[in-house]
Design a protein around this motif. Structure first.
Motif, PDB file in Angstrom:
ATOM      1  N   TRP A  50       0.902  -1.228   0.062  1.00 34.71           N
ATOM      2  CA  TRP A  50      -0.081  -0.125  -0.259  1.00 34.71           C
ATOM      3  C   TRP A  50       0.859   1.228  -0.014  1.00 34.71           C
ATOM      4  O   TRP A  50       0.351   2.324   0.354  1.00 34.71           O
ATOM      5  CB  TRP A  50      -0.990   0.077   1.127  1.00 34.71           C
ATOM      6  CG  TRP A  50      -2.129  -0.785   0.979  1.00 34.71           C
ATOM      7  CD1 TRP A  50      -2.189  -2.172   0.405  1.00 34.71           C
ATOM      8  CD2 TRP A  50      -3.489  -0.065   0.924  1.00 34.71           C
ATOM      9  NE1 TRP A  50      -3.569  -2.564   0.351  1.00 34.71           N
ATOM     10  CE2 TRP A  50      -4.513  -1.338   0.598  1.00 34.71           C
ATOM     11  CE3 TRP A  50      -4.243   0.848   1.374  1.00 34.71           C
ATOM     12  CZ2 TRP A  50      -5.853  -1.241   0.611  1.00 34.71           C
ATOM     13  CZ3 TRP A  50      -5.663   1.028   1.237  1.00 34.71           C
ATOM     14  CH2 TRP A  50      -6.274  -0.076   0.927  1.00 34.71           C
ATOM     15  N   MET A 140      -8.900  -4.012  -3.250  1.00 43.10           N
ATOM     16  CA  MET A 140      -9.138  -3.283  -2.103  1.00 43.10           C
ATOM     17  C   MET A 140      -9.785  -4.304  -1.178  1.00 43.10           C
ATOM     18  O   MET A 140      -9.556  -3.833   0.082  1.00 43.10           O
ATOM     19  CB  MET A 140     -10.161  -2.345  -2.693  1.00 43.10           C
ATOM     20  CG  MET A 140      -9.414  -1.306  -3.638  1.00 43.10           C
ATOM     21  SD  MET A 140      -8.487  -0.175  -2.699  1.00 43.10           S
ATOM     22  CE  MET A 140      -9.286   0.677  -1.618  1.00 43.10           C
ATOM     23  N   ASP A 141     -10.561  -5.216  -1.440  1.00 42.10           N
ATOM     24  CA  ASP A 141     -11.310  -6.097  -0.418  1.00 42.10           C
ATOM     25  C   ASP A 141      -9.943  -6.672   0.453  1.00 42.10           C
ATOM     26  O   ASP A 141     -10.343  -6.774   1.647  1.00 42.10           O
ATOM     27  CB  ASP A 141     -11.954  -7.129  -1.132  1.00 42.10           C
ATOM     28  CG  ASP A 141     -13.377  -6.331  -1.575  1.00 42.10           C
ATOM     29  OD1 ASP A 141     -13.757  -5.391  -1.376  1.00 42.10           O
ATOM     30  OD2 ASP A 141     -13.998  -7.135  -2.466  1.00 42.10           O
ATOM     31  N   ILE A 144      -8.054  -3.764   2.316  1.00 42.54           N
ATOM     32  CA  ILE A 144      -8.703  -3.069   3.327  1.00 42.54           C
ATOM     33  C   ILE A 144      -8.924  -3.705   4.758  1.00 42.54           C
ATOM     34  O   ILE A 144      -8.741  -3.401   5.816  1.00 42.54           O
ATOM     35  CB  ILE A 144     -10.141  -2.603   2.983  1.00 42.54           C
ATOM     36  CG1 ILE A 144     -10.042  -1.564   2.020  1.00 42.54           C
ATOM     37  CG2 ILE A 144     -11.248  -2.210   4.025  1.00 42.54           C
ATOM     38  CD1 ILE A 144      -9.764  -0.156   2.373  1.00 42.54           C
ATOM     39  N   GLU A 246     -13.835   2.776  -3.036  1.00 39.87           N
ATOM     40  CA  GLU A 246     -14.059   2.298  -1.673  1.00 39.87           C
ATOM     41  C   GLU A 246     -15.021   3.208  -0.877  1.00 39.87           C
ATOM     42  O   GLU A 246     -16.232   2.651  -0.402  1.00 39.87           O
ATOM     43  CB  GLU A 246     -12.769   2.286  -0.648  1.00 39.87           C
ATOM     44  CG  GLU A 246     -13.046   1.757   0.591  1.00 39.87           C
ATOM     45  CD  GLU A 246     -13.687   0.373   0.898  1.00 39.87           C
ATOM     46  OE1 GLU A 246     -14.453   0.078   2.042  1.00 39.87           O
ATOM     47  OE2 GLU A 246     -13.645  -0.622  -0.190  1.00 39.87           O
ATOM     48  N   LEU A 426     -10.028  -0.926   7.626  1.00 37.11           N
ATOM     49  CA  LEU A 426      -9.602   0.619   7.564  1.00 37.11           C
ATOM     50  C   LEU A 426     -10.786   1.283   7.374  1.00 37.11           C
ATOM     51  O   LEU A 426     -11.359   2.313   7.798  1.00 37.11           O
ATOM     52  CB  LEU A 426      -8.666   0.754   6.380  1.00 37.11           C
ATOM     53  CG  LEU A 426      -8.113   2.314   6.278  1.00 37.11           C
ATOM     54  CD1 LEU A 426      -7.407   2.541   7.580  1.00 37.11           C
ATOM     55  CD2 LEU A 426      -7.199   2.229   5.212  1.00 37.11           C
ATOM     56  N   THR A 427     -11.835   0.624   6.551  1.00 36.96           N
ATOM     57  CA  THR A 427     -13.239   1.369   6.135  1.00 36.96           C
ATOM     58  C   THR A 427     -14.297   0.367   6.814  1.00 36.96           C
ATOM     59  O   THR A 427     -13.941  -0.727   7.008  1.00 36.96           O
ATOM     60  CB  THR A 427     -13.319   1.608   4.651  1.00 36.96           C
ATOM     61  OG1 THR A 427     -13.278   0.270   3.897  1.00 36.96           O
ATOM     62  CG2 THR A 427     -12.167   2.523   4.214  1.00 36.96           C
TER      63      THR A 427
END
Length: 455
Positions: A50, A140-141, A144, A246, A426-427
């Motif tokens: 990242w 992303m999945d 995150i 996201e 994170l989200t």
């Protein structure tokens, strides 16, 4: 130190300050932004691939260069030119939702990525199963989920975990890091290489994209600058792409959940739309000022279940004193969006979805806008917030005009009950849940058919 608005804690060897008040956050992050513009060291950023994301870059010349690139493209006046595309993409999303309602979360990902992909890379996403959308979803999945504070703390304390052989107990974090890194590299390089190829093919439209425009500028200013400018451009582009996917898709997941759980809100919003637009028109941004309740629904969606509940951690570049409290240099500063959004003194019955809280006695919007705190503050405020706000509004308004969103029913016609679950990491956003999505009426079905023909 322990106070309602400001909490000090020590986690192992790290000093942490938690801000629970918008007023305090503004006093520190906005008015003393230079002190609070840094990021803490996160042991997960490099191993999980990242480091491409400028949101985690330390406050430096490198960060300022990438930030300037993003700002030039997404600042308020520049973002206005994206609006026709955002409306068009929202309407394409409606067709996908009608044709394939079960995969609503994928359609949100396609929509949220489409505007940014076009603006940044001059890449036109196909309506469904676009390979780049699937690439970013996969990257992303997993990323995150892995980029959590607790995992960062584990790796900071026990860095040897990344060197364990694959057969050894505890090596799963190393394997996850390897998978995340490979997916992130693809997500960063594939669309950037696509944009470079289009530039080489002399595509006129690609030169108007963020990447195309700056690649052209690099060529004009001399190849000596390429080793500095191109990595900054690649970082800016991939950050904009990932962030748009996201946050926007997660916000739309929250909106649909709210419509299922609070059907009265949907009925009131559709009544306002019928009054202003009638039953045979689709919304445009020119209608926004005439639809205050739709804006109130958007505000409540941002507040009710903020998708980045603890923000991204800041770090102090020097010591500071606020209200008699000493804040040391190098402290991690957590901006607690969740606490602000759940302040009962400000938001009565805060756990309930109530757009009316943002409407005054005259039927107009109040001055309280959660966008003032959910997008961050100070020098680290989200540079894409204007485009994000417009994307979410266009999607919500168009869905409310054309769709009915309700509880799903089983084969016997009984409502399927469920307890909402949320992702961690994170989200934060709702895990997919059962719901029914259909055209509002015959008239709206005909509107959707018109859109389908135009695609």
């Amino acid at each position: 130190m322990l106070s309602g608005d400001l909490i000090f804690a020590r986690i192992l060897d790290q000093e942490v300050v938690v801000i629970n008040s918008q007023h305090v956050a503004q006093a520190l992050m906005d008015k003393r932004s230079r002190i609070y513009a840094d990021r803490p060291y996160l042991a997960t950023v490099e191993p999980f691939g990242w480091s491409y994301n400028m949101a985690f870059t330390r406050y430096s010349d490198e960060w300022r260069l990438s930030r300037r690139i993003v700002h030039q493209t997404f600042r308020a006046d520049s973002a206005l030119k994206f609006r026709p595309m955002q409306i068009r993409r929202a309407r394409e999303m409606i067709v996908n939702l009608i044709d394939d309602p079960q995969h609503y979360h994928v359609h949100f990902a396609t929509f949220s990525s489409s505007v940014t992909m076009s603006v940044v890379y001059d890449y036109e996403i196909v309506a469904r199963d676009d390979p780049l959308v699937l690439l970013v979803i996969n990257a992303m999945d997993i990323g995150i989920v892995m980029m959590t504070p607790e995992r960062a703390m584990i790796l900071k304390t026990f860095p040897f975990l990344l060197n364990l052989p694959d057969w050894c107990p505890g090596s799963s974090i190393k394997r996850d890091a390897r998978i995340s890194t490979n997916l992130s590299k693809e997500m960063v390089n594939v669309p950037f290489d696509y944009a470079k190829q289009h530039m080489a093919d002399n595509s006129i439209s690609s030169r108007a994209s963020m990447v195309g425009e700056h690649l052209q500028r690099i060529g004009e200013q001399g190849e000596a600058l390429r080793p500095v400018l191109e990595p900054a451009l690649k970082k800016a582009a991939s950050t904009a792409f990932a962030a748009a996917y996201e946050t926007t898709s997660s916000t739309l997941m929250v909106f649909v959940l709210a419509m299922v759980l609070y059907p009265d809100v949907q009925r009131r919003a559709q009544a306002e739309i019928n009054l202003v637009l009638g039953r045979d028109q689709l919304p445009t941004f020119e209608d926004r000022a005439s639809l205050p309740y739709i804006d109130a629904v958007l505000r409540e969606t941002l507040r009710w279940e903020p998708v980045v509940p603890l923000g991204l951690p800041h770090a102090t570049t020097s010591e500071d004193i606020y209200d008699g409290y000493f804040i040391p240099k190098g402290a991690t500063v957590v901006y607690n969006v969740w606490a602000i959004s759940r302040d009962e003194k400000r938001y009565h019955d805060a756990c309930r979805f109530m757009p009316e809280r943002f409407i005054d006695d005259n039927g107009q919007l109040t001055d309280d806008d959660p966008a003032q705190y959910v997008f961050g503050m100070g020098r680290r405020i989200c540079p894409g917030r204007y485009a994000a706000d417009a994307s979410v509004w266009s999607a919500i308004a168009t869905m409310l005009v054309t769709l009915n969103i309700s509880s799903a029913k089983d084969d016997d016609g009984k409502t399927i009950t469920f307890t909402p679950e949320f992702t961690t990491g994170l989200t934060r956003h709702p895990v997919t849940f059962p719901c029914s999505i259909s055209a509002r009426s015959q008239m709206h079905s005909e509107l959707v058919d018109t859109l389908r023909t135009a695609m």
